[in-house]
Design an enzyme around this catalytic site. Sequence first.
Site, mmCIF file in Angstrom:
data_model
loop_
_atom_site.group_PDB
_atom_site.id
_atom_site.type_symbol
_atom_site.label_atom_id
_atom_site.label_comp_id
_atom_site.label_asym_id
_atom_site.label_seq_id
_atom_site.Cartn_x
_atom_site.Cartn_y
_atom_site.Cartn_z
ATOM 1 N N ASP A 1 7.572 11.127 6.007
ATOM 2 C CA ASP A 1 7.013 12.469 5.775
ATOM 3 C C ASP A 1 8.057 13.583 5.617
ATOM 4 O O ASP A 1 7.953 14.639 6.252
ATOM 5 C CB ASP A 1 6.034 12.830 6.908
ATOM 6 C CG ASP A 1 4.831 11.900 6.959
ATOM 7 O OD1 ASP A 1 4.749 10.975 6.129
ATOM 8 O OD2 ASP A 1 3.961 12.092 7.833
ATOM 9 N N LYS B 1 -0.598 8.391 3.059
ATOM 10 C CA LYS B 1 -1.504 8.191 4.189
ATOM 11 C C LYS B 1 -2.235 9.482 4.506
ATOM 12 O O LYS B 1 -1.825 10.555 4.064
ATOM 13 C CB LYS B 1 -0.719 7.684 5.412
ATOM 14 C CG LYS B 1 0.334 8.668 5.866
ATOM 15 C CD LYS B 1 1.250 8.055 6.903
ATOM 16 C CE LYS B 1 2.272 9.040 7.379
ATOM 17 N NZ LYS B 1 1.702 10.259 7.990
ATOM 18 N N CYS C 1 4.173 11.412 13.717
ATOM 19 C CA CYS C 1 4.114 10.285 12.780
ATOM 20 C C CYS C 1 5.206 9.245 13.021
ATOM 21 O O CYS C 1 4.957 8.047 12.878
ATOM 22 C CB CYS C 1 4.122 10.788 11.339
ATOM 23 S SG CYS C 1 2.544 11.591 10.937
HETATM 24 C C1 VGL Z 1 2.302 14.861 10.921
HETATM 25 C C2 VGL Z 1 0.874 16.231 12.067
HETATM 26 C C3 VGL Z 1 -0.075 16.090 11.087
HETATM 27 C C4 VGL Z 1 3.631 14.174 10.841
HETATM 28 C C5 VGL Z 1 1.356 14.707 9.927
HETATM 29 O O1 VGL Z 1 4.085 13.816 9.741
HETATM 30 O O2 VGL Z 1 4.243 13.976 11.910
HETATM 31 N N1 VGL Z 1 2.055 15.619 11.976
HETATM 32 N N2 VGL Z 1 0.183 15.328 10.019
#
Ligand code: VGL
Length: 225
Positions: free
Chosen positions: A18, A118, A167
């Site tokens: 991410d 995702k 994540c």
């Molecule tokens: C994430 C919160 C919501 C992450 C993704 O990538 O850690 N955190 N969505």
Amino acid sequence: MAEIPLPRRSSSALIVTDIQYDFMPGGALAVGDGDAILPGVSRLMTSGGFPFVVATQDWHPAGHISFASQHEGVSPFDTLSIHGHEDTAWPDHCVQGTRGAELCADLPWDRACAVLRKGMDPESDSYSTFRNNWDRHGNRPPTGLAGYLRERGVDSVVLCGLARDVCVYWSAMDAVAAGFHTWFLWDLTRAVVPEKDEENRRELEQHGVTVCTMNDLLNASGRES
Ligand code: VGL
Ligand code: ZN
């Protein structure tokens, strides 16, 4: 100090989690200091030390269930119940097709053999790159990544990216549960809630995750091929 066991070069995957504009400074869900990890992650991606580099991308439809904006009286970072499980309400982030959802152009994505998206189910979140969070049927459906990696001969995963406590944390827990040897590059992650760093680190280690640094990998001479 005890020697840190290292992943075998030929059967390990680097999972870059991410790295998207919404998690960078100024983004919709900015992770403090999130951009500080970019040079190190870039270096590892190009190091030649990993036959497989997999990127993940948080990729929500507009109106996703994890957004505080979808719940009456709920503010971002409040706790709420989703399908009977406690979860966190987030600001709207990583909405499909928006600039905030793009992978940061600073990294050499041409090195990635797969980009796993995702969080696409409007009614279920997905922190881990291996499994969604709980869905309305009480399941945590797999994303298929474990099978993809196994078919390619991977037995070890090395994790970095954002966010350390969300994540990357859940990906590490699920990687171990799926039977992979798992390394967590602490210095190549940053947390949404750094106050919980020590607790999270302890939990990871208790579950069998090896927490280490980028230099532990780069300085290692004994990494078997
Ligand atoms: C994430 C919160 C919501 C992450 C993704 O990538 O850690 N955190 N969505
Ligand atoms: Zn998300």
